[in-house]
Design an enzyme around this catalytic site. Sequence first.
Site, mmCIF file in Angstrom:
data_model
loop_
_atom_site.group_PDB
_atom_site.id
_atom_site.type_symbol
_atom_site.label_atom_id
_atom_site.label_comp_id
_atom_site.label_asym_id
_atom_site.label_seq_id
_atom_site.Cartn_x
_atom_site.Cartn_y
_atom_site.Cartn_z
ATOM 1 N N HIS A 23 0.851 -1.194 0.000
ATOM 2 C CA HIS A 23 0.000 0.000 0.000
ATOM 3 C C HIS A 23 0.889 1.248 0.000
ATOM 4 O O HIS A 23 1.952 1.258 0.622
ATOM 5 C CB HIS A 23 -0.926 -0.002 1.226
ATOM 6 C CG HIS A 23 -1.960 1.071 1.123
ATOM 7 N ND1 HIS A 23 -1.703 2.369 1.492
ATOM 8 C CD2 HIS A 23 -3.224 1.047 0.662
ATOM 9 C CE1 HIS A 23 -2.789 3.104 1.251
ATOM 10 N NE2 HIS A 23 -3.726 2.319 0.755
ATOM 11 N N GLU A 54 -3.640 2.363 -7.517
ATOM 12 C CA GLU A 54 -3.989 3.451 -6.602
ATOM 13 C C GLU A 54 -3.025 4.617 -6.813
ATOM 14 O O GLU A 54 -1.946 4.648 -6.186
ATOM 15 C CB GLU A 54 -3.895 2.975 -5.149
ATOM 16 C CG GLU A 54 -4.888 1.901 -4.791
ATOM 17 C CD GLU A 54 -5.285 1.950 -3.325
ATOM 18 O OE1 GLU A 54 -6.488 1.953 -3.059
ATOM 19 O OE2 GLU A 54 -4.406 2.006 -2.453
HETATM 20 P P1 PGA Z 1 -9.305 6.230 0.013
HETATM 21 O O1 PGA Z 1 -8.156 5.168 0.301
HETATM 22 O O2 PGA Z 1 -10.464 5.482 -0.578
HETATM 23 O O3 PGA Z 1 -9.628 6.826 1.355
HETATM 24 O O4 PGA Z 1 -8.742 7.222 -0.934
HETATM 25 C C1 PGA Z 1 -7.849 4.152 -0.608
HETATM 26 C C2 PGA Z 1 -6.671 3.385 -0.087
HETATM 27 O O5 PGA Z 1 -5.792 4.013 0.519
HETATM 28 O O6 PGA Z 1 -6.580 2.153 -0.261
#
Ligand code: PGA
Length: 256
Positions: free
Chosen positions: A102, A171
Amino acid sequence: MNKKYIIGNWKALPDSWAAAQDLLDAIAQFFNEGIESKNSIIICPPFIYLEEAARVLKTSSLGARLELGAQDIALGDEPAQTGEITGNQLEKLGVRYVIIGHSERRWKLGETNEIINTKLKRALSHNLIPIVCIGEKERDENFKKTIEEQLKETFKGLNGEEIEKCFLAYEPVWAISSNPGAKPDSPEESVKAVKMIKEQIKKIAGGSADIPVLYGGSVTPDNVSGFVEYKEIDGVLIGGASVRKHDFLKILNIVK
Ligand code: PGA
């Protein structure tokens, strides 16, 4: 709509097991109202709630609806790792998935591609399904190259069969809601990135790997349908909105 994966990354929330239970009760009630979903719904609570959450899933109707993931895994299995949770422990708890790499671990805690690669191999050795996060810090002219490199390094030494067991979550770091000035990616741009990732991973795996690639970053009830309407986007990894009870239930209701 093809089957989607809806993954809730609870991060370091909520503050108490009572609040976590309240969230699980609300999800259970949502399904008890007879709502059908063909999707896979996975929640990734902090380690401290995993055991209780596993018990709730095992002993209630929620077990047929939700699956459990962890947010990280130790590098190795040896006991001398103060503060870590090993793949062995996760496997014994009945956890099925684990988020790896992550961006909050990459950029805030200094996890390198090499560390992520080791954790990925560790997860596979325990039959856990890795949800590998990748994404650029800035969408500049180099962003495709950044992603290509992350993919190559992260999956180094894995064969096609092993890669096929993984999930990917695209992401973009700038889109994650807790980052200053964050805004969600547009569905149009994110699907381009997802397609590019799918091509790259096929090359790395030596041909045919067809693995789920999700989008994550400021997903809310207001924007989720824009992402999931693309067949190439296999689901969403949701942070903040996954612990806001009403938002999460709305998302489950929209993506059915
Ligand atoms: P968020 O986080 O939906 O709050 O942007 C996504 C993540 O960090 O996996």
